[in-house]
Design a protein around this motif. Structure first.
Motif, PDB file in Angstrom:
ATOM      1  N   UNK A 182       0.843  -1.165  -0.017  1.00  0.00           N
ATOM      2  CA  UNK A 182       0.031  -0.035  -0.067  1.00  0.00           C
ATOM      3  C   UNK A 182       0.859   1.553  -0.062  1.00  0.00           C
ATOM      4  N   UNK A 183       1.954   1.065   1.002  1.00  0.00           N
ATOM      5  CA  UNK A 183       2.861   2.389   0.934  1.00  0.00           C
ATOM      6  C   UNK A 183       3.470   2.661  -0.414  1.00  0.00           C
ATOM      7  N   UNK A 184       4.055   1.522  -1.073  1.00  0.00           N
ATOM      8  CA  UNK A 184       4.756   1.577  -2.388  1.00  0.00           C
ATOM      9  C   UNK A 184       3.703   2.256  -3.317  1.00  0.00           C
ATOM     10  N   UNK A 185       2.547   1.861  -3.420  1.00  0.00           N
ATOM     11  CA  UNK A 185       1.599   2.365  -4.365  1.00  0.00           C
ATOM     12  C   UNK A 185       1.204   3.881  -4.186  1.00  0.00           C
ATOM     13  N   UNK A 186       1.155   4.121  -2.981  1.00  0.00           N
ATOM     14  CA  UNK A 186       1.078   5.650  -2.606  1.00  0.00           C
ATOM     15  C   UNK A 186       2.117   6.364  -3.035  1.00  0.00           C
ATOM     16  N   UNK A 187       3.251   5.845  -2.797  1.00  0.00           N
ATOM     17  CA  UNK A 187       4.585   6.524  -3.490  1.00  0.00           C
ATOM     18  C   UNK A 187       4.543   6.821  -4.709  1.00  0.00           C
ATOM     19  N   UNK A 189       1.925   6.916  -6.871  1.00  0.00           N
ATOM     20  CA  UNK A 189       0.907   7.767  -7.176  1.00  0.00           C
ATOM     21  C   UNK A 189       1.494   9.193  -6.977  1.00  0.00           C
ATOM     22  N   UNK A 190       1.907   9.435  -6.096  1.00  0.00           N
ATOM     23  CA  UNK A 190       2.537  10.645  -5.494  1.00  0.00           C
ATOM     24  C   UNK A 190       3.509  10.995  -6.375  1.00  0.00           C
ATOM     25  N   UNK A 191       4.497  10.313  -6.841  1.00  0.00           N
ATOM     26  CA  UNK A 191       5.658  10.548  -7.827  1.00  0.00           C
ATOM     27  C   UNK A 191       5.074  10.893  -8.971  1.00  0.00           C
ATOM     28  N   UNK A 192       3.941  10.295  -9.558  1.00  0.00           N
ATOM     29  CA  UNK A 192       3.540  10.518 -10.799  1.00  0.00           C
ATOM     30  C   UNK A 192       2.982  11.879 -10.817  1.00  0.00           C
ATOM     31  N   UNK A 193       2.037  12.071  -9.718  1.00  0.00           N
ATOM     32  CA  UNK A 193       1.232  13.394  -9.725  1.00  0.00           C
ATOM     33  C   UNK A 193       2.333  14.537  -9.675  1.00  0.00           C
ATOM     34  N   UNK A 194       3.375  14.447  -9.064  1.00  0.00           N
ATOM     35  CA  UNK A 194       4.543  15.241  -8.817  1.00  0.00           C
ATOM     36  C   UNK A 194       5.276  15.625 -10.103  1.00  0.00           C
ATOM     37  N   UNK A 195       5.390  14.588 -10.982  1.00  0.00           N
ATOM     38  CA  UNK A 195       5.772  14.933 -12.303  1.00  0.00           C
ATOM     39  C   UNK A 195       4.938  15.394 -13.037  1.00  0.00           C
ATOM     40  N   UNK A 196       3.801  15.320 -13.424  1.00  0.00           N
ATOM     41  CA  UNK A 196       2.611  15.997 -13.847  1.00  0.00           C
ATOM     42  C   UNK A 196       2.645  17.418 -13.538  1.00  0.00           C
ATOM     43  N   UNK A 197       2.677  17.619 -12.390  1.00  0.00           N
ATOM     44  CA  UNK A 197       2.562  19.082 -11.942  1.00  0.00           C
ATOM     45  C   UNK A 197       3.848  19.881 -12.409  1.00  0.00           C
ATOM     46  N   UNK A 198       4.829  19.100 -12.609  1.00  0.00           N
ATOM     47  CA  UNK A 198       6.268  19.946 -12.893  1.00  0.00           C
ATOM     48  C   UNK A 198       6.234  20.114 -14.310  1.00  0.00           C
TER      49      UNK A 198
END
Length: 202
Positions: A182-187, A189-198
């Protein structure tokens, strides 16, 4: 090809009977399972009246069993079908126990367990091995020689103990593995979201 399926295909071999054959094959591949009319409608994209007409024909020809639950029609292949050993296990299992198993099986799928799937699978295998070795231990104890094929009761007790300890270890690993998954999945998702925002900012 099993005779019953061959008979069905030969009996309904006209071009305009293709859907009837396909429905028969669909139910043949799901033996000992009651399939609702709605499921067949969804699987073949045919209206309910068309499905009813086809399953009526198959039922009258002796290929299907049918029953009604709360005004909903269910059918199943009349015989072993493509089930093999699964069919005979289901036939020998009380309906209430099989229904309970059907409700529990989705909880132990790869999708629901994620990273805990392998530890759970190994835990189940070890439990079965421990149960079997426990039975063998009891049998060996009652043998006059107190051994079988060179294996003594002491050896079996030792083996059972090791298997039990390994099962306990995997039982502890299961929730840890699930939490890490679960933690890995959240990481991710968070990383992909961060890349999209950048990328948007650029």
């Amino acid at each position: 090809m099993p005779d019953r399926l061959a008979d069905l295909r030969n009996q309904f071999n006209r071009a305009d009977q293709e859907k009837k054959r396909q429905i028969g094959e669909y139910l043949y591949s799901r033996p000992a399972r009651w399939v609702s009319r709605q499921e067949i409608v969804g699987a073949f994209d045919i209206d309910e009246s068309g499905v009813s007409r086809h399953i009526d024909g198959l039922h009258e020809a002796g290929y299907l069993q049918t029953k009604y639950i709360d005004d909903q029609r269910y059918v199943q292949w009349d015989g072993r079908g493509a089930g093999g050993i699964r069919y005979w296990v289901r036939e020998a299992t009380p309906p209430q126990l099989w229904a309970a198993g059907s409700e529990l099986r989705p909880l132990f799928s790869l999708d629901s367990l994620g990273g805990a799937y392998v530890p759970t699978l190994l835990f189940g295998i070890l439990i079965l091995i421990g149960f079997f070795s426990g039975i063998v231990t009891v049998v060996v104890v009652y043998l006059p020689s107190n051994s079988a094929l060179g294996v003594t009761a002491t050896d079996m007790v030792f083996l059972t103990g090791i298997v039990t300890m390994m099962a306990a270890v995997f039982l502890l690993i299961i929730p840890v593995a699930r939490l890490l998954d679960i933690a890995l999945q959240k990481i991710v998702v968070w990383s992909l979201r961060l890349v999209k925002e950048e990328n948007k900012e650029k």
